[in-house]
Design a protein around this motif. Structure first.
Motif, PDB file in Angstrom:
ATOM      1  N   MET B   1       0.821  -1.208   0.000  1.00 47.71           N
ATOM      2  CA  MET B   1       0.000   0.000   0.000  1.00 47.71           C
ATOM      3  C   MET B   1       0.861   1.268   0.000  1.00 47.71           C
ATOM      4  O   MET B   1       0.542   2.279  -0.602  1.00 47.71           O
ATOM      5  N   GLN B   2       1.979   1.071   0.682  1.00 43.32           N
ATOM      6  CA  GLN B   2       2.894   2.205   0.679  1.00 43.32           C
ATOM      7  C   GLN B   2       3.400   2.505  -0.733  1.00 43.32           C
ATOM      8  O   GLN B   2       3.536   3.656  -1.122  1.00 43.32           O
ATOM      9  N   GLN B   3       3.650   1.411  -1.494  1.00 42.81           N
ATOM     10  CA  GLN B   3       4.094   1.609  -2.886  1.00 42.81           C
ATOM     11  C   GLN B   3       2.988   2.307  -3.682  1.00 42.81           C
ATOM     12  O   GLN B   3       3.250   3.190  -4.474  1.00 42.81           O
ATOM     13  N   GLU B   4       1.803   1.868  -3.376  1.00 43.61           N
ATOM     14  CA  GLU B   4       0.664   2.440  -4.093  1.00 43.61           C
ATOM     15  C   GLU B   4       0.594   3.970  -3.865  1.00 43.61           C
ATOM     16  O   GLU B   4       0.403   4.769  -4.799  1.00 43.61           O
ATOM     17  N   LEU B   5       0.783   4.347  -2.598  1.00 45.00           N
ATOM     18  CA  LEU B   5       0.752   5.765  -2.255  1.00 45.00           C
ATOM     19  C   LEU B   5       1.873   6.539  -2.936  1.00 45.00           C
ATOM     20  O   LEU B   5       1.680   7.633  -3.477  1.00 45.00           O
ATOM     21  N   GLN B   6       3.083   5.897  -2.885  1.00 37.81           N
ATOM     22  CA  GLN B   6       4.236   6.558  -3.509  1.00 37.81           C
ATOM     23  C   GLN B   6       3.974   6.750  -5.002  1.00 37.81           C
ATOM     24  O   GLN B   6       4.259   7.814  -5.555  1.00 37.81           O
ATOM     25  N   ALA B   7       3.395   5.739  -5.652  1.00 33.19           N
ATOM     26  CA  ALA B   7       3.124   5.818  -7.101  1.00 33.19           C
ATOM     27  C   ALA B   7       2.116   6.936  -7.377  1.00 33.19           C
ATOM     28  O   ALA B   7       2.262   7.729  -8.318  1.00 33.19           O
ATOM     29  N   LEU B   8       1.109   6.996  -6.495  1.00 36.42           N
ATOM     30  CA  LEU B   8       0.090   8.040  -6.665  1.00 36.42           C
ATOM     31  C   LEU B   8       0.716   9.432  -6.564  1.00 36.42           C
ATOM     32  O   LEU B   8       0.406  10.368  -7.305  1.00 36.42           O
ATOM     33  N   ARG B   9       1.646   9.518  -5.592  1.00 37.49           N
ATOM     34  CA  ARG B   9       2.316  10.818  -5.444  1.00 37.49           C
ATOM     35  C   ARG B   9       3.045  11.198  -6.725  1.00 37.49           C
ATOM     36  O   ARG B   9       2.916  12.323  -7.211  1.00 37.49           O
ATOM     37  N   GLU B  10       3.795  10.252  -7.270  1.00 39.72           N
ATOM     38  CA  GLU B  10       4.558  10.557  -8.485  1.00 39.72           C
ATOM     39  C   GLU B  10       3.619  10.973  -9.624  1.00 39.72           C
ATOM     40  O   GLU B  10       3.845  11.966 -10.308  1.00 39.72           O
ATOM     41  N   GLU B  11       2.552  10.223  -9.733  1.00 39.46           N
ATOM     42  CA  GLU B  11       1.587  10.468 -10.820  1.00 39.46           C
ATOM     43  C   GLU B  11       0.959  11.853 -10.673  1.00 39.46           C
ATOM     44  O   GLU B  11       0.888  12.641 -11.620  1.00 39.46           O
ATOM     45  N   ALA B  12       0.564  12.138  -9.385  1.00 39.15           N
ATOM     46  CA  ALA B  12      -0.090  13.430  -9.138  1.00 39.15           C
ATOM     47  C   ALA B  12       0.853  14.595  -9.455  1.00 39.15           C
ATOM     48  O   ALA B  12       0.468  15.586 -10.091  1.00 39.15           O
ATOM     49  N   LEU B  13       2.084  14.473  -9.022  1.00 39.33           N
ATOM     50  CA  LEU B  13       3.042  15.557  -9.260  1.00 39.33           C
ATOM     51  C   LEU B  13       3.247  15.766 -10.750  1.00 39.33           C
ATOM     52  O   LEU B  13       3.335  16.893 -11.235  1.00 39.33           O
ATOM     53  N   GLN B  14       3.332  14.670 -11.472  1.00 39.94           N
ATOM     54  CA  GLN B  14       3.520  14.756 -12.925  1.00 39.94           C
ATOM     55  C   GLN B  14       2.315  15.466 -13.562  1.00 39.94           C
ATOM     56  O   GLN B  14       2.465  16.381 -14.356  1.00 39.94           O
ATOM     57  N   ALA B  15       1.133  15.011 -13.119  1.00 35.37           N
ATOM     58  CA  ALA B  15      -0.094  15.602 -13.683  1.00 35.37           C
ATOM     59  C   ALA B  15      -0.172  17.091 -13.348  1.00 35.37           C
ATOM     60  O   ALA B  15      -0.638  17.913 -14.151  1.00 35.37           O
ATOM     61  N   LEU B  16       0.290  17.450 -12.154  1.00 35.58           N
ATOM     62  CA  LEU B  16       0.254  18.858 -11.739  1.00 35.58           C
ATOM     63  C   LEU B  16       1.116  19.711 -12.658  1.00 35.58           C
ATOM     64  O   LEU B  16       0.744  20.811 -13.059  1.00 35.58           O
ATOM     65  N   THR B  17       2.290  19.196 -12.982  1.00 34.67           N
ATOM     66  CA  THR B  17       3.185  19.931 -13.870  1.00 34.67           C
ATOM     67  C   THR B  17       2.528  20.139 -15.230  1.00 34.67           C
ATOM     68  O   THR B  17       2.740  21.157 -15.880  1.00 34.67           O
ATOM     69  N   LEU B  49      -5.674  -2.916   6.482  1.00 36.86           N
ATOM     70  CA  LEU B  49      -4.298  -2.997   6.991  1.00 36.86           C
ATOM     71  C   LEU B  49      -4.277  -3.459   8.436  1.00 36.86           C
ATOM     72  O   LEU B  49      -5.264  -3.334   9.175  1.00 36.86           O
ATOM     73  N   SER B  50      -3.071  -4.016   8.812  1.00 36.09           N
ATOM     74  CA  SER B  50      -2.891  -4.428  10.199  1.00 36.09           C
ATOM     75  C   SER B  50      -2.771  -3.202  11.080  1.00 36.09           C
ATOM     76  O   SER B  50      -2.426  -2.114  10.601  1.00 36.09           O
ATOM     77  N   PRO B  51      -3.083  -3.320  12.343  1.00 37.91           N
ATOM     78  CA  PRO B  51      -2.996  -2.176  13.266  1.00 37.91           C
ATOM     79  C   PRO B  51      -1.606  -1.563  13.298  1.00 37.91           C
ATOM     80  O   PRO B  51      -1.468  -0.366  13.499  1.00 37.91           O
ATOM     81  N   GLU B  52      -0.563  -2.426  13.074  1.00 31.75           N
ATOM     82  CA  GLU B  52       0.792  -1.876  13.108  1.00 31.75           C
ATOM     83  C   GLU B  52       1.028  -0.963  11.906  1.00 31.75           C
ATOM     84  O   GLU B  52       1.660   0.052  12.004  1.00 31.75           O
ATOM     85  N   GLU B  53       0.511  -1.447  10.765  1.00 32.38           N
ATOM     86  CA  GLU B  53       0.783  -0.675   9.526  1.00 32.38           C
ATOM     87  C   GLU B  53      -0.005   0.657   9.486  1.00 32.38           C
ATOM     88  O   GLU B  53       0.428   1.639   8.912  1.00 32.38           O
ATOM     89  N   ARG B  54      -1.171   0.605  10.082  1.00 32.28           N
ATOM     90  CA  ARG B  54      -2.068   1.748   9.918  1.00 32.28           C
ATOM     91  C   ARG B  54      -1.460   3.115  10.234  1.00 32.28           C
ATOM     92  O   ARG B  54      -1.520   4.011   9.398  1.00 32.28           O
ATOM     93  N   PRO B  55      -0.848   3.262  11.421  1.00 34.27           N
ATOM     94  CA  PRO B  55      -0.283   4.597  11.706  1.00 34.27           C
ATOM     95  C   PRO B  55       0.774   5.016  10.679  1.00 34.27           C
ATOM     96  O   PRO B  55       0.870   6.163  10.289  1.00 34.27           O
TER      97      PRO B  55
END
Lengths: 824, 351
Positions: B1-17, B49-55
Motif C-alpha cells: 500500500m505504501q508503494q501504491e501511495l508513492q506511485a500516486l504521489r509521483e503520478e499526481a506531481l507529474q499531472a500537476l506539472t 491494513l494491520s494495526p501496526e501498519e495503519r499509523p
C-alpha cells in the motif's frame, strides 16, 4: 485742431521743449495729442536748400523747357532744365541737388525717388527746382514753390520751411483750445511760461474817417446774439496773402483764397473767434435798393420757408431754428454757420465790412446739424465762444487788413453788446477740494495754479478763496471744475492711490443675479454653448419662425426710429430668432449644435412709454446629442427628449423640479404632438418642442430634428428655494423592485408616475421609468411602462411591509387610471 | 500500500506539472484531492491494513496529502500569475486613441470676462445692480448733466424708439450710466435725509448708432462702477482702478491717468495701460503710443449727485466705466469686434 509749433511759439516759447514731452504733457492735461506730424523731417539738409534763380534762358532744343541757373549758397551756381511756367530771375526757390530724395510728382503713388543727373534734350540738368508736391507739402504741381524774397539763400529748406504739427483732439470742455492762442494758454500754465497775446492795437496811421453813420447794427434777440461788432476797412487791395500766412493756413488744413478771406480764417485759427468779411459796397448797393444810404444789419430768427444761397452755391431752406444776419434787402448769412454768396468778398472788392459776433451756441448747434454744415466757424460757435473774443478778433483782423491789404481802418468800431454774460465768481473751499481729491492744496499752491490759468484769486480766509473765472473759461461753473483745474495742472500722475476707506453700503440681496449665473453654469454643464446675440432683428425674421408666416407690423415691436440698417431695426420679441440665426450660421460646418442664450426680449405695453424687458432662457439643439467619437460614431440625434432632459436636469438642480410640469401644447414654431408648455406651479412660463418641418424649411435648415425651448427666467428664479432639507444618508439598505403596468396609450407617463408617487408615500424614495413598450402581445391602444421603485425606510423593510407598499401602489394605479400589472 | 501511495504521489506531481490553466488545475484537484479523488480512494483501503501498519501508512498518506496541497498552491499561484499576465497583455490599448468626451458647454467669452470683472469689484464691496436697456432721454442724458443739444451728445450717437406720440424721449441706452440715477434714487429713498453710501457696479448691454465694422458695433456691453459716500476721493478712484487693472492684467502693469471730459463727472480722466503687446515701446496695437485706453472715470458731478438725491455738499462719489469687449480683445488678441455677437462656434469654441 492742428497746431504748428512754429506758430504756437509766437505766443509761448516751446522751441526748447522736446516735442514728445510737450505732447505727453498736453495729453495728460486733457489736450490729447493724437498725432505728431513732422513736416520736412526727411528733407536732406545738404541737398535741399533755399536757392535763388540768377538767370533763365531758352532751351535750345525745346520750346516748353527753360534753363535756370540757381545759386544755393555754394558760390558755384548750377544749371537745371525745367518746364515750370512760373520760374523767373530773382525768384527764391526750393532747390534740390543730385542725390536728394524727393517725391515723384508725376506718379499716382507719390513715391519717393532719388534725384539723378539727367540730360534733357541734350542739356545736362544738375538738379531740380521743386514744386510743393515734390516736397510733400501739398498736391500743387502747376509751378514750382515760390519762397518769400527774404528767404536766406543756402539755408537747408528743412530749417526754413520744416515744422511740427500737433493734432489735438478737442473734447467738448476744451473748445477754448480750438485756437493757437488757446493752446498757448495751456502750455503757459503747464510750464509756468509767459503768455503773449495777439497784437490788436490799431496804430494812428492805420485810421481813417470814423465809422459813425456808415453802418447800423440791430439785434432783435440778445439771447440769440449777445454781441455783434463791425469794423470798416476801406481801399483794400485784394491779392494772394503772403507766403507765411498761406503756409500756416495750409498747415492747419485750410485753403488760401485771397488776403481778405485768409485773414478772417487766420484770425479764427489764431484767436478762436470766427469772422466774416462782407463786400461793403455790395451792402451799400443793397441798402440803396431799399431806399437807404447806408446798410442796416439786422440779426433775427429765420422764418419758415425762407431760403438762402450760401457760399458753397447751395440753396438752403431755413427754419426758425436758424439765426440770420440780414439787411433791409434780405438775408446775408446764416449766423455763425456760413455766409451768403451775394455779398462775399471778390477780386473787385475795395471796402470790407468785418463782422465779429457772438451767438447762442445751442442755436448754432441745431442749425449746424439741421443744415449738415460743419464749417470751421460752426464748429467753434456751436461749442461756445465768449462774446469778449469778438472785439479781440475784430481788432486783430482789421489790423492785419491794414498791414497786408493796405486798407484804412475807419476809426472806431460798431459794437452792439446788449447781453454781456455775467462774470462767474466761485467761493472755493480748500477743505472741499481735499475731500474730493484726496490731496491737500495749500492756499498758495491753489492760487499759483489758478493764476497761471488766468483766474483772479483773492483770499477770503485761510481755507477759502474767491476765484473769478476768466472770460474764455466758459466750462467753469463750480468748485468741482476748479478741482479739475488744480489736479490737471498739478498732475494726475502725482495724485496718490488709496483704497476706499469709507463705510460699506447696506447689503442688498442680489440673488437674481447669482441665480442667473447659476443657470448659465448648469446649462454649460448640460453640454450647451452660450451665445449672446444682437437684440435687434426684423419682423420678417420673426415671421419666418411662424408656420403661418405672419409678419407683425413694426408697431407691434419696440422699433427704432433711426435704424442703421434694415436688418437691425426692431427689438426681438423672442429669443428663438437669435437661436435660429446662430443655427443657420453654424449648421454647415458643425454636426452638433447645442446652444443657449440668457437674454432679454422686448414687449410694448399699451399706454406705457417704456416696454417690458423680459429675461428669458432660450435653447436650441440639433444633430448628435454628444460629439461622435470612434467609440460611438453615430450617437443619438437631439430631439424633444434630449432638450426636455436638459430642462429636467436644470430644474432638478435648481430644486424646483417638483413644481414644474409639462403639458401638451401648440406653438406657432413647433411641431404638433412634439410640443409642450412648461408649467411652473400650474402657470405657463414657456415652451419646449421640435421645430415644425415646414418652419425648418422656411429657415433653410437641413432636414434634421431641431429641438427648441424658451421660457421666462424670472418666475423660475423667484421659485428657487433659498434653502431645502437634506435627508440623512440611509443606515439600512433600500429595497428595489420593478413593476410593469399596462395603461391606455393616451395616458401620460407623468400621470402614472404621479399616482405611483402619491400611493408610495415617503418611503418611496425613487421612481425610475426604464422601459416603454407598445405592440404584441399587448392589446391595441395599450402601452406598457416599466418602473424601478426604490423603497427606503428608516428600519429594514420586511418582505411583508414591502409587499404592502407595492399593493398600495398597484391598487391606486388600478383605481385611478385603470392600469393593470403586466407581469400578473 | 505504501508503494501504491508513492506511485500516486509521483503520478499526481507529474499531472500537476502538466496542468497549464486554472481549469486544468481545478480538474487535477478534484482528481487527486477531491472527496472522490484518487487519494481518498487509496485511503479507503486502510481498513484492510494491520494495526501496526495503519499509523505508518496513515502518516505517509497525510504527508503526501500535505505535500500535494502545497505543490498545488504553488502551481496555482504560478498559473494565476501567468494567466493574469496574459490577460493584461491582451487588454492593452493604444493609449493615444481619443477619449470619450462628455459634452461640456462653454460660456460666451463676454460672460467669462464680465464675471472676472465682477469678481474683482465684488472683492472691493461692489454689488451688481441691474437697470433697463430701453430708457428715457431724461435718464440717459438729462439727469446725467447732458441737456438737449449739449455738445456731449455728439459723443454718443443714439438710437431712438419709434412711438406714435409726441417727442423722441425714448431711446436705447447709450451707456450704463442711467443706472446710476436709478440706483442713487433707490438708495436715497431708504433715508432721504441721510442717504446711505452706494457701492455698485452696473453691467449691461448698450447701443450706439454706428456702422458695424471690425472696430465698432451697434451693440456692446459696458460695466461701470459707482461709489458714493462721505469720504470718497479721487485718490480712492485711482487706487481702485490700479487694483482692478493689476488683478485683471497682472501686477506689473503701468497705468496713466489723463484729464478728460465726461459730462457726468468732474474732474474726469481717461485711464491708459501700458501696451500689452509691446510693453510701451509703441506698436500697431497701441498705434505707436505705447498706451492702450481702457476706461473712463471721474468724480460724480455735483449736478448728478443732486439729481440722484445726494447733497454734493455732504457726499462725494466716483464712477468709472469700461467695455468688456475691448478688455476681452486686448486679453486674447482679438482683432474684429464683430465676432462677439456673430455666434460662430469656430470663434466661441476657442474659449
Amino acid at each position: 485742431m492742428r497746431v504748428p509749433l512754429s506758430w504756437l511759439n509766437e505766443f509761448v516759447q516751446v522751441d526748447d521743449i522736446p516735442v514728445e514731452e510737450l505732447a505727453e504733457r498736453l495729453t495728460l492735461a486733457g489736450l490729447e495729442v493724437e498725432e505728431i506730424e513732422h513736416i520736412g523731417d526727411w528733407w536732406d539738409p545738404e541737398r535741399i536748400r533755399v536757392g535763388e534763380v540768377l538767370h533763365v534762358e531758352k532751351h535750345p532744343n525745346a520750346d516748353r523747357l527753360v534753363l535756370a541757373t540757381v545759386e544755393y549758397g555754394t558760390g558755384e551756381p548750377l544749371t537745371v532744365v525745367t518746364g515750370a511756367p512760373n520760374v523767373r530771375p530773382g525768384m527764391k526757390v526750393a532747390f534740390a541737388t543730385v542725390g536728394a530724395i524727393v517725391i515723384n510728382g508725376y506718379s499716382e503713388a507719390r513715391e519717393k525717388i532719388k534725384l539723378k543727373r539727367a540730360k534733357l534734350r541734350g542739356i545736362r540738368s544738375e538738379g531740380m527746382v521743386l514744386s510743393e508736391r515734390e516736397l510733400g507739402l501739398s498736391d500743387e504741381h502747376e509751378g514750382i514753390l515760390e519762397l518769400p524774397d527774404d528767404a536766406p539763400v543756402g539755408m537747408p529748406l528743412r530749417d526754413y520751411l520744416g515744422d511740427t504739427v500737433l493734432e489735438i483732439a478737442i473734447l467738448p470742455n476744451i473748445a477754448r483750445c480750438m485756437s493757437i492762442w488757446g493752446v498757448a494758454r495751456e502750455v503757459s500754465a503747464l510750464y509756468k511760461r509767459p503768455l503773449r497775446s495777439p497784437t490788436t492795437d490799431w496804430p494812428r496811421e492805420a485810421l481813417g474817417d470814423p465809422i459813425e453813420g456808415k453802418v447800423e447794427i440791430v439785434i432783435e434777440d440778445p439771447d440769440k446774439c449777445p454781441r455783434f461788432t463791425a469794423s470798416l476797412i476801406t481801399n483794400v487791395e485784394v491779392k494772394p496773402s503772403p507766403f507765411w500766412m498761406q503756409r500756416r493756413l495750409i498747415l492747419c488744413g485750410m485753403r488760401p483764397i485771397n488776403n481778405i478771406v485768409d485773414i478772417t480764417n487766420y484770425v479764427m485759427l489764431e484767436t478762436g473767434e470766427p469772422l466774416h468779411a462782407f463786400d461793403y459796397d455790395k451792402l451799400v448797393e443793397r441798402a440803396r435798393r431799399t431806399g437807404r444810404e447806408t446798410p442796416r444789419i439786422i440779426m433775427r430768427q429765420a422764418r419758415e420757408g425762407e431760403t438762402l444761397v450760401t457760399l458753397d452755391d447751395v440753396e438752403r431752406r431755413l427754419t426758425p431754428n436758424d439765426i440770420l444776419v440780414t439787411d433791409t434787402a434780405g438775408i446775408l448769412s446764416i449766423a455763425g454757420i456760413m455766409g451768403g454768396a451775394e455779398t462775399e468778398v471778390s477780386a473787385e472788392t475795395r471796402n470790407v465790412l468785418l463782422e465779429a459776433a457772438s451767438w447762442n451756441f445751442l442755436s448754432i448747434r441745431r442749425s449746424m446739424v439741421s443744415h449738415n454744415i460743419f464749417s470751421e466757424a460752426a464748429k467753434r460757435f456751436s461749442r461756445g465762444v465768449h462774446p469778449s473774443l469778438a472785439e479781440i478778433g475784430n481788432r486783430r483782423a482789421a489790423l492785419l487788413m491794414h498791414q497786408l491789404a493796405g486798407g484804412t481802418i475807419a476809426e472806431g468800431m460798431v459794437d452792439n453788446y446788449p447781453a454781456p454774460p455775467p462774470t462767474v465768481v466761485i467761493e472755493m473751499d480748500l477743505d472741499f477740494i481735499a475731500r474730493l481729491l484726496g490731496i491737500e492744496f495749500s492756499a498758495e499752491e491753489a492760487r499759483d495754479i489758478l493764476q497761471r490759468l488766468e483766474f483772479t484769486v483773492e483770499p477770503l480766509d485761510e481755507r477759502r478763496l474767491r476765484v473769478t473765472v476768466p472770460d474764455h473759461r466758459m466750462d467753469i461753473e463750480g468748485q468741482a471744475d476748479l478741482a479739475e483745474e488744480l489736479v490737471r495742472i498739478y498732475g494726475l500722475d502725482r495724485l496718490p492711490s488709496t483704497l476706499l476707506a469709507d463705510e460699506l453700503p447696506p447689503l442688498r440681496p442680489y440673488r437674481e443675479h447669482l441665480l442667473t449665473e447659476r443657470t448659465r453654469d448648469l446649462l454649460v454643464g448640460a453640454g450647451l454653448q452660450e451665445i449672446i446675440s444682437y437684440a435687434l432683428t426684423t419682423p420678417e425674421a420673426e415671421g419666418r419662425l411662424r408656420l403661418d408666416g405672419e409678419v407683425l407690423p413694426d408697431e407691434a415691436y419696440v422699433a427704432l426710429l433711426n435704424p442703421s440698417s434694415r436688418e437691425r431695426r426692431v427689438m426681438r420679441r423672442t429669443l428663438l430668432v437669435s437661436l435660429v440665426e446662430a443655427l443657420q450660421r453654424n449648421i454647415h460646418h458643425h454636426d452638433r449644435v447645442a446652444l443657449f442664450e440668457v437674454g432679454f426680449v422686448y414687449h410694448r405695453r399699451d399706454g406705457e412709454r417704456l416696454p417690458d424687458e423680459v429675461l428669458r432662457v432660450g435653447i436650441a439643439m440639433t444633430g448628435p446629442v454628444e460629439p461622435p467619437t470612434w467609440l460611438n460614431p453615430t450617437p443619438a440625434l437631439a430631439d424633444y427628449f434630449a432638450i426636455k432632459g436638459v430642462l429636467d436636469e436644470l430644474f432638478t438642480h435648481l430644486h424646483i423640479a417638483d413644481r414644474i410640469a409639462f403639458e401638451p401644447a401648440e406653438h406657432s414654431t413647433l411641431q404638433p404632438g412634439r410640443t409642450a408648455a412648461i408649467l411652473l406651479d400650474g402657470e405657463r412660463i414657456g415652451y419646449v418642442g421640435e421645430m415644425h418641418p415646414l418652419v425648418r424649411e422656411a429657415n433653410d435648415l437641413p432636414a434634421q430634428r431641431v429641438a427648441l425651448a424658451e421660457f421666462d427666467l424670472h418666475p423660475v428664479l423667484a421659485a428657487v428655494p433659498d434653502s431645502y432639507r437634506i435627508r440623512a444618508v440611509p443606515r439600512v439598505p433600500a429595497v428595489i423592485e420593478d413593476i410593469a403596468v399596462i395603461v391606455d396609450e393616451t395616458t401620460p407617463a407623468a400621470e402614472v408616475e404621479r399616482v405611483i408617487r402619491a400611493a408610495g408615500g415617503d418611503v418611496l424614495a425613487n421612481v425610475y421609468l426604464f422601459d416603454v413598450y407598445q405592440g404584441a402581445p399587448l392589446p391595441e391602444g395599450k402601452k406598457s411602462l416599466a418602473y424601478r421603485l426604490t423603497y427606503q425606510a428608516d428600519e429594514t423593510l420586511t418582505d411583508e411591509a414591502a409587499a404592502a407598499i407595492r399593493q398600495r401602489i398597484v391598487h391606486a394605479l388600478a383605481d385611478e387610471i385603470g392600469a393593470t400589472l403586466r407581469s400578473a | 500500500m505504501q508503494q501504491e501511495l508513492q506511485a500516486l504521489r509521483e503520478e499526481a506531481l507529474q499531472a500537476l506539472t502538466d496542468a497549464q490553466s486554472s481549469e486544468a488545475l481545478a480538474a487535477w484537484r478534484s482528481t487527486y484531492l477531491g472527496k472522490k479523488g484518487k487519494l481518498s480512494h487509496v485511503l479507503r483501503g486502510m481498513g484492510k491494513l494491520s494495526p501496526e501498519e495503519r499509523p505508518i501508512v496513515g502518516r505517509l498518506a497525510n504527508e503526501i496529502k500535505t505535500m500535494l496541497e502545497k505543490a498545488y498552491a504553488e502551481r496555482a499561484e504560478t498559473v494565476r500569475q501567468a494567466e493574469l499576465a496574459a490577460h493584461l497583455a491582451a487588454d492593452a490599448v493604444d493609449i493615444t486613441l481619443p477619449g470619450r468626451r462628455p459634452p461640456l458647454g462653454r460660456l460666451h467669452p463676454s460672460t467669462q470676462v464680465m464675471r472676472e470683472i465682477e469678481r474683482i469689484f465684488a472683492d472691493l464691496g461692489f454689488q451688481v445692480y441691474a437697470s433697463r436697456e430701453v430708457e428715457l432721454d431724461e435718464y440717459n442724458f438729462q439727469l446725467l448733466n447732458i441737456p438737449p443739444h449739449h455738445p456731449a451728445r455728439e459723443m454718443q450717437d443714439t438710437f431712438y424708439i419709434e412711438r406714435s406720440a409726441d417727442e423722441n424721449d425714448v431711446l436705447l441706452r447709450t451707456h450704463t450710466s442711467p443706472g446710476q440715477i436709478h440706483a442713487m434714487r433707490e438708495f436715497a429713498a431708504m433715508n432721504p435725509d441721510t442717504p446711505p453710501p452706494v457701492r455698485i457696479m452696473l453691467p449691461g448691454m448698450v447701443y450706439r448708432h454706428e456702422q458695424i465694422t471690425p472696430r465698432s458695433d451697434i451693440q456692446f456691453q459696458q460695466v461701470e462702477g459707482l461709489a458714493i459716500g462721505h469720504h470718497i476721493t479721487m485718490a480712492d478712484l485711482k487706487g481702485t482702478i490700479e487694483y482692478f487693472v493689476r488683478r485683471l492684467f497682472g501686477p506689473e502693469r503701468r497705468l496713466r491717468f489723463r484729464a478728460s471730459y465726461f459730462p457726468f463727472t468732474e474732474p474726469s480722466a481717461e485711464v491708459d495701460m501700458d501696451c500689452l503687446l509691446c510693453g510701451g515701446e509703441g506698436c500697431r496695437l497701441c498705434k505707436g503710443t505705447g498706451w492702450l485706453e481702457i476706461m473712463g472715470c471721474g468724480m460724480v458731478h455735483p449736478t448728478v449727485l443732486r439729481n440722484g438725491g445726494y447733497d454734493p455738499e455732504r457726499y462725494t462719489g466716483y464712477a468709472f466705466g469700461m467695455g468688456p469687449a475691448r478688455i476681452t480683445m486686448l486679453k486674447y488678441g482679438i482683432e474684429d469686434i464683430r465676432y462677439f455677437w456673430q455666434n460662430d462656434l469656430r470663434f466661441l469654441e476657442q474659449f
